[in-house]
Design an enzyme around this catalytic site. Structure first.
Site, PDB file in Angstrom:
ATOM      1  N   SER A 155      -4.263  -0.042  -3.555  1.00  0.00           N
ATOM      2  CA  SER A 155      -4.979   0.353  -2.492  1.00  0.00           C
ATOM      3  C   SER A 155      -5.315   1.813  -2.483  1.00  0.00           C
ATOM      4  O   SER A 155      -4.927   2.544  -3.517  1.00  0.00           O
ATOM      5  CB  SER A 155      -4.055   0.348  -1.204  1.00  0.00           C
ATOM      6  OG  SER A 155      -4.397   0.963  -0.044  1.00  0.00           O
ATOM      7  N   TYR A 168       4.491   0.367   2.222  1.00  0.00           N
ATOM      8  CA  TYR A 168       3.408   0.246   1.805  1.00  0.00           C
ATOM      9  C   TYR A 168       3.000   0.972   0.399  1.00  0.00           C
ATOM     10  O   TYR A 168       2.503   0.763  -0.393  1.00  0.00           O
ATOM     11  CB  TYR A 168       2.050   0.081   2.923  1.00  0.00           C
ATOM     12  CG  TYR A 168       0.958  -0.625   2.414  1.00  0.00           C
ATOM     13  CD1 TYR A 168       0.792  -1.781   2.343  1.00  0.00           C
ATOM     14  CD2 TYR A 168      -0.293   0.441   2.176  1.00  0.00           C
ATOM     15  CE1 TYR A 168      -0.440  -2.368   1.797  1.00  0.00           C
ATOM     16  CE2 TYR A 168      -1.463  -0.227   1.823  1.00  0.00           C
ATOM     17  CZ  TYR A 168      -1.447  -1.640   1.589  1.00  0.00           C
ATOM     18  OH  TYR A 168      -2.581  -2.104   1.373  1.00  0.00           O
TER      19      TYR A 168
HETATM   20  N1  NAD Z   1      -7.776  -4.620   4.368  1.00  0.00           N
HETATM   21  C1  NAD Z   1      -7.706  -3.296   3.982  1.00  0.00           C
HETATM   22  O1  NAD Z   1      -8.034  -2.392   4.709  1.00  0.00           O
HETATM   23  C2  NAD Z   1      -6.904  -3.045   2.543  1.00  0.00           C
HETATM   24  C3  NAD Z   1      -6.976  -1.957   2.155  1.00  0.00           C
HETATM   25  C4  NAD Z   1      -6.469  -1.403   0.947  1.00  0.00           C
HETATM   26  C5  NAD Z   1      -5.822  -2.688   0.172  1.00  0.00           C
HETATM   27  N2  NAD Z   1      -5.622  -3.812   0.759  1.00  0.00           N
HETATM   28  C6  NAD Z   1      -4.912  -4.755   0.222  1.00  0.00           C
HETATM   29  O2  NAD Z   1      -5.618  -6.063  -0.183  1.00  0.00           O
HETATM   30  C7  NAD Z   1      -4.934  -7.487  -0.243  1.00  0.00           C
HETATM   31  C8  NAD Z   1      -5.694  -8.311   0.573  1.00  0.00           C
HETATM   32  O3  NAD Z   1      -5.506  -8.243   2.004  1.00  0.00           O
HETATM   33  P1  NAD Z   1      -6.482  -8.148   2.932  1.00  0.00           P
HETATM   34  O4  NAD Z   1      -7.033  -7.100   3.280  1.00  0.00           O
HETATM   35  O5  NAD Z   1      -7.409  -9.420   2.528  1.00  0.00           O
HETATM   36  O6  NAD Z   1      -5.654  -8.823   4.223  1.00  0.00           O
HETATM   37  P2  NAD Z   1      -5.126 -10.261   4.864  1.00  0.00           P
HETATM   38  O7  NAD Z   1      -3.897 -10.100   5.567  1.00  0.00           O
HETATM   39  O8  NAD Z   1      -6.437 -10.799   5.239  1.00  0.00           O
HETATM   40  O9  NAD Z   1      -4.897 -11.159   3.439  1.00  0.00           O
HETATM   41  C9  NAD Z   1      -3.667 -10.982   2.775  1.00  0.00           C
HETATM   42  C10 NAD Z   1      -3.403 -12.687   2.312  1.00  0.00           C
HETATM   43  O10 NAD Z   1      -2.279 -12.556   1.533  1.00  0.00           O
HETATM   44  C11 NAD Z   1      -1.273 -13.473   2.036  1.00  0.00           C
HETATM   45  N3  NAD Z   1      -0.062 -13.382   1.690  1.00  0.00           N
HETATM   46  C12 NAD Z   1       0.922 -12.487   2.344  1.00  0.00           C
HETATM   47  N4  NAD Z   1       2.059 -12.554   1.874  1.00  0.00           N
HETATM   48  C13 NAD Z   1       2.299 -13.584   0.972  1.00  0.00           C
HETATM   49  C14 NAD Z   1       3.091 -14.036   0.239  1.00  0.00           C
HETATM   50  N5  NAD Z   1       4.365 -13.626   0.438  1.00  0.00           N
HETATM   51  N6  NAD Z   1       2.687 -15.038  -0.750  1.00  0.00           N
HETATM   52  C15 NAD Z   1       1.458 -15.401  -0.751  1.00  0.00           C
HETATM   53  N7  NAD Z   1       0.311 -14.902   0.007  1.00  0.00           N
HETATM   54  C16 NAD Z   1       0.963 -13.999   0.693  1.00  0.00           C
HETATM   55  C17 NAD Z   1      -1.699 -13.693   3.354  1.00  0.00           C
HETATM   56  O11 NAD Z   1      -0.952 -14.998   4.110  1.00  0.00           O
HETATM   57  C18 NAD Z   1      -3.036 -13.595   3.528  1.00  0.00           C
HETATM   58  O12 NAD Z   1      -3.850 -14.514   3.308  1.00  0.00           O
HETATM   59  C19 NAD Z   1      -3.544  -6.849   0.042  1.00  0.00           C
HETATM   60  O13 NAD Z   1      -2.854  -6.373  -1.324  1.00  0.00           O
HETATM   61  C20 NAD Z   1      -3.624  -5.584   0.708  1.00  0.00           C
HETATM   62  O14 NAD Z   1      -2.504  -4.829   0.922  1.00  0.00           O
HETATM   63  C21 NAD Z   1      -6.102  -4.018   2.115  1.00  0.00           C
END
Ligand code: NAD
Length: 269
Positions: A155, A168
């Site tokens: 991130s 986080y």
């Molecule tokens: N959305 C943002 O602004 C943002 C910014 C920086 C980084 N991220 C990172 O991007 C990645 C994807 O996040 P996103 O934005 O698509 O969010 P999201 O919540 O839409 O998707 C995350 C997915 O991971 C799955 N997940 C969570 N815990 C799990 C586990 N224990 N085992 C298997 N699957 C699991 C969830 O069910 C979900 O489908 C994450 O690592 C998040 O930290 C997101």
């Protein structure tokens, strides 16, 4: 014209929705078959709804609509044995493994007083040990196949800690340490390892976290001003998928051990 990852197979965690689904579709568009996992339920404490089995089924439907094959299973990245099981099944069915995208994650925001031992443990278990599990369950297949690419999702918070996100931040900085450690040891096996560092991406996670962040911002303008993007707005997940595609493809053969920010400048000052 051949796709940019034609004939390759990618293992993607957190693929039911959000960025994980987008990565599956982007790689499939460019010719890859997919092994997908997701926990498909809410993780307690997350300020947004969990993914569902229907979400994962929708990822399957959309990948198949691109004429690519997909093996998708409900699995928790905290469960190494289960990940081994799914990856083995996927490789048996699809024939190989070339790309690993350790994307699954959670974000439980709060001021330092609100972060409980449980939140610390769950966040490190999923966001950091879950990434380690993902690599441990899969990378031997890349080594056996003569090489490949691992992309870990960190991130902007993993390059420049964001306020009200202690657990986080710790997990996402940890991902960089994992990435560099694996990158060093796996280089001689022709396995490259890099991390992507998204800014705000339009997914259920960000949609859930934004209102809390806005509230913190009103109360702490000095802190949140430091966490400003130069390009305003919230990105579509495809912006991150394009970076994942580049790192997964043979266009980045000499890129390893690198942190790849896609954040509109957010982590740059
Ligand atoms: N959305 C943002 O602004 C943002 C910014 C920086 C980084 N991220 C990172 O991007 C990645 C994807 O996040 P996103 O934005 O698509 O969010 P999201 O919540 O839409 O998707 C995350 C997915 O991971 C799955 N997940 C969570 N815990 C799990 C586990 N224990 N085992 C298997 N699957 C699991 C969830 O069910 C979900 O489908 C994450 O690592 C998040 O930290 C997101």
């Amino acid at each position: 014209m051949a796709g940019r990852v034609e004939g390759k197979v990618a293992f993607i965690t957190g693929a039911a929705r959000g960025q994980g689904r987008s990565h599956a579709l982007r790689l499939a568009e460019e010719g890859a078959d997919i092994i997908a996992v997701d926990v498909c339920e809410a993780v307690p404490g997350t300020p947004y709804a969990g993914a569902t089995p229907e979400d994962l089924a929708e990822t399957v439907r959309q990948v198949e609509a691109l004429d690519r094959r997909i093996v998708a299973e409900q699995a928790d990245v905290r469960d190494l044995d289960r990940l081994h099981e799914v990856v083995s099944r996927g490789v048996a069915e699809l024939g190989r493994l070339d790309i690993v995208v350790a994307n699954a994650g959670i974000d439980i925001l709060g001021s330092w007083r609100d972060i409980t031992p449980q939140i610390m443990r769950d966040t490190i278990d999923i966001n950091l040990i879950g990434v380690w599990n993902t690599v441990m369950a899969s990378v031997e297949h890349l080594v056996d196949g003569g090489g490949g690419s691992v992309v870990m999702t960190s991130s902007a918070n993993g390059l420049k800690a964001g306020p009200f996100n202690i657990a986080y931040n710790a997990s996402k900085y940890g991902v960089v340490a994992l990435m560099k450690s694996f990158a060093m040891e796996l280089a001689k096996e022709k396995v490259r390892v890099n991390s992507v560092h998204p800014g705000a991406v339009d997914t259920p996670m960000a949609q859930g976290a934004m209102p809390m962040f806005d509230e913190f911002e009103r109360e702490n303008p000095d802190l949140t001003g430091m966490f400003t993007q130069w390009i305003p707005g919230v990105m579509p997940p495809r912006e991150i998928s394009n970076a994942v595609l580049f790192l997964a493809s043979d266009e980045s053969t000499w890129v390893t051990g690198s942190t790849y920010a896609v954040d509109g400048g957010l982590s740059s000052y």
